[in-house]
Design a protein around this motif. Structure first.
Motif, PDB file in Angstrom:
ATOM      1  N   ASP A 132       0.435  -1.187   0.121  1.00 13.12           N
ATOM      2  CA  ASP A 132      -0.461  -0.014  -0.235  1.00 13.12           C
ATOM      3  C   ASP A 132       0.657   1.182  -0.306  1.00 13.12           C
ATOM      4  O   ASP A 132       0.792   2.404  -0.569  1.00 13.12           O
ATOM      5  CB  ASP A 132      -1.016  -0.006   1.443  1.00 13.12           C
ATOM      6  N   VAL A 135       2.284   1.968  -2.995  1.00 10.65           N
ATOM      7  CA  VAL A 135       1.643   2.204  -4.608  1.00 10.65           C
ATOM      8  C   VAL A 135       0.697   3.660  -4.000  1.00 10.65           C
ATOM      9  O   VAL A 135       1.164   4.522  -5.074  1.00 10.65           O
ATOM     10  CB  VAL A 135       0.118   1.287  -4.251  1.00 10.65           C
ATOM     11  N   ASP A 136       0.989   4.181  -3.303  1.00 14.03           N
ATOM     12  CA  ASP A 136       0.703   5.450  -2.253  1.00 14.03           C
ATOM     13  C   ASP A 136       2.024   6.309  -2.903  1.00 14.03           C
ATOM     14  O   ASP A 136       1.709   7.660  -3.321  1.00 14.03           O
ATOM     15  CB  ASP A 136       0.999   5.653  -0.516  1.00 14.03           C
ATOM     16  N   GLU A 139       2.075   6.631  -6.921  1.00 13.50           N
ATOM     17  CA  GLU A 139       0.688   7.271  -6.987  1.00 13.50           C
ATOM     18  C   GLU A 139       0.821   8.984  -6.722  1.00 13.50           C
ATOM     19  O   GLU A 139       0.223   9.269  -7.258  1.00 13.50           O
ATOM     20  CB  GLU A 139      -0.641   7.231  -6.709  1.00 13.50           C
ATOM     21  N   ALA A 143       0.083  11.114  -9.826  1.00 22.14           N
ATOM     22  CA  ALA A 143      -0.874  12.308  -9.919  1.00 22.14           C
ATOM     23  C   ALA A 143      -0.438  14.090 -10.071  1.00 22.14           C
ATOM     24  O   ALA A 143      -0.789  14.905 -10.782  1.00 22.14           O
ATOM     25  CB  ALA A 143      -0.957  12.614  -8.469  1.00 22.14           C
ATOM     26  N   ASP A 155      -7.449   7.188 -13.100  1.00 21.09           N
ATOM     27  CA  ASP A 155      -7.193   6.510 -11.817  1.00 21.09           C
ATOM     28  C   ASP A 155      -6.295   6.676 -11.612  1.00 21.09           C
ATOM     29  O   ASP A 155      -5.196   5.456 -11.793  1.00 21.09           O
ATOM     30  CB  ASP A 155      -8.002   5.085 -11.618  1.00 21.09           C
ATOM     31  N   THR A 156      -5.392   7.647 -10.601  1.00 17.63           N
ATOM     32  CA  THR A 156      -3.857   7.499 -10.656  1.00 17.63           C
ATOM     33  C   THR A 156      -3.807   6.175 -10.176  1.00 17.63           C
ATOM     34  O   THR A 156      -2.705   5.590 -10.124  1.00 17.63           O
ATOM     35  CB  THR A 156      -3.634   8.590  -9.387  1.00 17.63           C
ATOM     36  N   ARG A 157      -4.212   5.682  -8.764  1.00 16.84           N
ATOM     37  CA  ARG A 157      -4.439   4.795  -8.105  1.00 16.84           C
ATOM     38  C   ARG A 157      -4.380   3.134  -8.792  1.00 16.84           C
ATOM     39  O   ARG A 157      -3.819   2.309  -8.203  1.00 16.84           O
ATOM     40  CB  ARG A 157      -5.968   4.705  -6.653  1.00 16.84           C
ATOM     41  N   GLU A 158      -5.583   2.953  -9.577  1.00 12.64           N
ATOM     42  CA  GLU A 158      -5.102   2.003 -10.450  1.00 12.64           C
ATOM     43  C   GLU A 158      -3.701   2.069 -11.064  1.00 12.64           C
ATOM     44  O   GLU A 158      -3.106   1.076 -11.513  1.00 12.64           O
ATOM     45  CB  GLU A 158      -6.561   2.057 -11.068  1.00 12.64           C
ATOM     46  N   ALA A 160      -1.111   3.866 -10.294  1.00 10.85           N
ATOM     47  CA  ALA A 160       0.270   3.206 -10.115  1.00 10.85           C
ATOM     48  C   ALA A 160      -0.109   2.160  -9.505  1.00 10.85           C
ATOM     49  O   ALA A 160       1.057   0.885  -9.589  1.00 10.85           O
ATOM     50  CB  ALA A 160       0.089   4.485  -8.997  1.00 10.85           C
ATOM     51  N   ARG A 161      -0.988   0.922  -8.657  1.00 16.44           N
ATOM     52  CA  ARG A 161      -1.448  -0.285  -9.056  1.00 16.44           C
ATOM     53  C   ARG A 161      -0.867  -1.540  -9.675  1.00 16.44           C
ATOM     54  O   ARG A 161      -0.169  -2.066  -9.710  1.00 16.44           O
ATOM     55  CB  ARG A 161      -2.730  -0.607  -8.341  1.00 16.44           C
TER      56      ARG A 161
ATOM     57  N   HIS B 182      -8.453  -6.892  -7.738  1.00 18.46           N
ATOM     58  CA  HIS B 182      -7.000  -6.803  -8.351  1.00 18.46           C
ATOM     59  C   HIS B 182      -7.193  -7.161  -9.436  1.00 18.46           C
ATOM     60  O   HIS B 182      -6.282  -6.393 -10.230  1.00 18.46           O
ATOM     61  CB  HIS B 182      -6.169  -7.115  -7.221  1.00 18.46           C
TER      62      HIS B 182
END
Lengths: 199, 199
Positions: A132, A135-136, A139, A143, A155-158, A160-161, B182
């Motif tokens: 996590d 990914v933070d 991200e 961003a 989607d910046t979260r996806e 980054a994941r 995921h």
């Protein structure tokens, strides 16, 4: 106190090295202590269980890697250049281990995720926190790059994941083929995943 | 002969299930035979070593998965739709295991790659062949899609490798978080990796 902390560090170092080479499950406390050169009786003075040792190995490795990631992803360079720096650092790190011991060791966190997720909930929880956090960090850079129009991702979260997943997948191939050349395309692949606009 | 082959299959099935749950290294022959309900003495009648058993488990799993992959990636649909079918099939397969036993088991080949690559060369070699074959299959579809102008990717080999790496990375996350969500972004991520032209 000096000798006490020295013994704990010796156990941690030996465990880390043995886990990298052969995984966690097959290791015994006696073997770890022998490799560390400490009396077996001292193990439980420092660690209440083998699981507690695994958590300590994970924490120590993350303390170092977090600093490396913060170093690469922080600073004044353009966001995508910082991300590229992280990928180059990842490749250099795997190559250094290979130069040193002959084999690509892969990612300790990825290795333990696949080996232990379904066996010990405390280790699973700790590894979740670490990924996590990774990914933070990615991200935040993505961003920034989106705000400045350098990437088109929604989607910046996806995104980054997906970048961290790509790193883990290619590091797995580097380990499988014992070759860091699988890490060379990481930058191009991450550019594609992020929809980088400039050439 | 019927009973003989039955015992071999029981050992294979028990080993596969135990390896999925706890990895390979920590398993003993006695434990495998007990789970299989066969006398310990019969193990070495069928397998000359635990390593030979690991190779047989890998081969049997690949025989099934290869048919699944060929089924998804073959056929008359447009190439990218076939690739999408493979990703949906992967997600459905992980969800079925989770529904059945409560945990996402991940990819047996990925699990064994991270656990065993640096421990047994025969297993490493077999896993290399399997991932090479997966990349071959994906590359054939990507090349078709490029020929028909659906993707803009330059190096079809690297693109196919990136797709398989993305699958492995996200399946790792599915296992870590014990959640198949995921796997939902896999199609969008692979579209990005391939530079899909149409919306």
């Amino acid at each position: 106190m000096g000798r006490t902390s020295d013994a704990r560090q010796k156990i941690l170092g030996a465990a880390r090295s043995l886990i990298e080479g052969r995984g966690y499950s097959a290791l015994g406390v006696a073997e770890i202590c022998k490799a560390a050169g400490v009396p077996k009786g001292s193990f439980y003075y420092f660690f209440e269980s083998k699981e507690a040792l695994a958590l300590a190995v994970v924490d120590e490795h993350w303390a170092v890697q977090r600093r490396d990631w913060e170093g690469a992803l922080g600073g004044d360079a353009a966001p995508l250049q910082r991300l590229r720096g992280l990928l180059e650092q990842t490749e250099a790190g795997q190559r250094a281990v290979q130069d040193d011991c002959g084999t690509v060791s892969g990612c300790l966190f990825g290795n333990l995720t696949l080996e232990l997720s379904n066996q010990t909930e405390p280790v699973r929880g700790r590894l979740q926190e670490i990924f996590d956090a990774q990914v933070d960090m990615v991200e935040a850079v993505v961003a920034e790059a989106r705000d400045s129009g350098e990437v088109t991702v929604g989607d910046t979260r996806e995104a980054a994941r997906a970048v961290v997943a790509q790193i883990e997948g290619q590091v797995m191939f580097a380990k499988l083929y014992n070759s860091t050349r699988h890490l060379s395309p990481l930058w191009d692949n991450c550019r594609a995943l992020l929809g980088v606009t400039a050439s």
